[in-house]
Write a protein that holds these residues in place. Sequence first.
Motif, short mmCIF file in Angstrom:
data_model
loop_
_atom_site.label_atom_id
_atom_site.label_comp_id
_atom_site.label_asym_id
_atom_site.label_seq_id
_atom_site.Cartn_x
_atom_site.Cartn_y
_atom_site.Cartn_z
N THR A 187 0.81 -1.22 0.00
CA THR A 187 0.00 0.00 0.00
C THR A 187 0.85 1.27 0.00
O THR A 187 0.31 2.37 -0.14
CB THR A 187 -0.95 0.03 1.21
N GLY A 188 2.16 1.15 0.21
CA GLY A 188 3.03 2.32 0.05
C GLY A 188 3.70 2.83 1.30
O GLY A 188 4.17 3.97 1.32
N LYS A 189 3.80 2.03 2.36
CA LYS A 189 4.43 2.50 3.60
C LYS A 189 5.90 2.83 3.36
O LYS A 189 6.37 3.93 3.68
CB LYS A 189 4.29 1.43 4.69
N THR A 190 6.64 1.88 2.82
CA THR A 190 8.06 2.10 2.57
C THR A 190 8.27 3.14 1.49
O THR A 190 9.21 3.94 1.56
CB THR A 190 8.74 0.78 2.18
N LEU A 191 7.40 3.16 0.48
CA LEU A 191 7.53 4.16 -0.58
C LEU A 191 7.36 5.57 -0.03
O LEU A 191 8.07 6.50 -0.44
CB LEU A 191 6.49 3.89 -1.67
N LEU A 192 6.43 5.76 0.90
CA LEU A 192 6.27 7.07 1.52
C LEU A 192 7.56 7.49 2.22
O LEU A 192 7.99 8.64 2.11
CB LEU A 192 5.12 7.03 2.52
N ALA A 193 8.17 6.55 2.93
CA ALA A 193 9.40 6.87 3.65
C ALA A 193 10.53 7.20 2.68
O ALA A 193 11.28 8.17 2.86
CB ALA A 193 9.80 5.71 4.55
N ARG A 194 10.68 6.39 1.62
CA ARG A 194 11.74 6.64 0.66
C ARG A 194 11.53 7.96 -0.09
O ARG A 194 12.49 8.68 -0.41
CB ARG A 194 11.81 5.48 -0.34
N THR A 195 10.28 8.27 -0.37
CA THR A 195 10.00 9.50 -1.11
C THR A 195 10.27 10.73 -0.27
O THR A 195 10.86 11.71 -0.76
CB THR A 195 8.53 9.49 -1.58
N ILE A 196 9.87 10.68 0.99
CA ILE A 196 10.09 11.85 1.83
C ILE A 196 11.58 12.04 2.11
O ILE A 196 12.04 13.15 2.38
CB ILE A 196 9.29 11.72 3.15
N ALA A 197 12.35 10.96 1.99
CA ALA A 197 13.80 11.07 2.17
C ALA A 197 14.43 11.90 1.06
O ALA A 197 15.51 12.48 1.24
CB ALA A 197 14.44 9.68 2.21
N LYS A 198 13.76 11.98 -0.09
CA LYS A 198 14.30 12.74 -1.21
C LYS A 198 14.31 14.24 -0.94
O LYS A 198 15.13 14.97 -1.49
CB LYS A 198 13.49 12.46 -2.48
N MET A 199 13.38 14.71 -0.12
CA MET A 199 13.30 16.15 0.09
C MET A 199 13.78 16.58 1.47
O MET A 199 13.94 17.77 1.71
CB MET A 199 11.86 16.63 -0.12
N LEU A 200 14.02 15.63 2.36
CA LEU A 200 14.44 16.00 3.71
C LEU A 200 15.84 16.59 3.70
O LEU A 200 16.70 16.19 2.93
CB LEU A 200 14.42 14.78 4.62
#
Length: 400
Positions: free
Chosen positions: A108-121
């Motif tokens: 459902t995208g739990k890890t994808l959310l984490a990886r994506t937010i890492a791109k802008m942090l």
Amino acid sequence: MCGREMPNMLSNGEGAFICQDCIELGHDAIMQMQKKDKSKQWNVNVENLPSPADIKAFLDQYVIGQDDAKKYLSVAVYNHYKRLIQQKDDDGVEIEKSNIILVGSTGTGKTLLARTIAKMLQVPFAIVDATVLTEAGYVGEDVESLLVRLLQDADYDLEKAERGVVFIDEIDKIARKSDNPSITRDVSGEGVQQGLLKLLEGSVVNVPPQGGRKHPEQEFVHVNTRNILFICGGAFDGIERKIAQRLNTQVVGFDASQKQKIDKNNLLKYIAPQDLKSFGLIPEIIGRLPILTYLEPLDRNALRSILTEPKNAIVKQYQKLLAMDSVKLTFAPEALDYIVDKALEYHLGARGLRGLTETIMVDVMYEVPSHKDMKTFEVTLALAQEKIEKADQLRLQNAI
């Protein structure tokens, strides 16, 4: 040439000579300059602080749906930024961190959310897996090893690491195995949860910088986790039954209360901390993860959008790969619909889309680069059916 009387070794280049010691000194100076330049990207102030709406807008480019989870995650990260830049004053008010836990079925995208937010942090970010953890003294990884990747992402700069973000995946795999006392210790369940308490609450932890237990002679790094934000994610397979029991209904059947009007197809929306406790998380862990949110199950329309719409959509990735061979790749709409239908059949969510597309494309990616005169290629419904059905038959034969 070096001014030293007895240089160890002279290196010749462009008519000049320099000794080995000066080369090492120069290298160290360059590395220090690069380290200072890199440290600038971690600086956060009020002017460049992204708002929760900005963070969510960035997530929307890569993740389809899951608006509620995105809002919770965006606010948690935004407040974490503000904790880092808060000024010490005399009003006695201190902002505390709010660790967050994401619950959702696989794909459902739990890890994808984490990886994506890492791109802008603009703070160090690490994704770690809870399944390898065991209680101290047993085969596996100690809880403190979770912070090793955070140190690595911060180039072992302790000050940076102590204001980073850690995403702990598969948190449900360390649930208490049983409520009944046993003669054996639950070293990968409750024992790990007890060890995580000191990390989540904020304390000084001894972290082995080289990781694991293979280097017992290494000196520990003392990391203060007070300003480290922890985001946990897990599928919690079967927790719907715990929710149904609490709501006095059933996952299947016809005796649900008509007054409650419960959506039995998505019981996760009613998840509460007591359900996590019933599943096997100890109350102390739940108390240190105050923000609880869930991820919606992906329907057919969401899966169809995931294939083509995000910036890093699966279809776009393969199109870019073949574009590097000067081949324009297209997918017939019927082929995309077939992939979605198969993903729903396998109950693998968005993660299943990647595997199915890979099954279809492996022969294409093998053959197309050899045909230098080929400029276009279309994945048709017939091709998709042929490749996936062939793979299913092969798996069936291997199972027999």
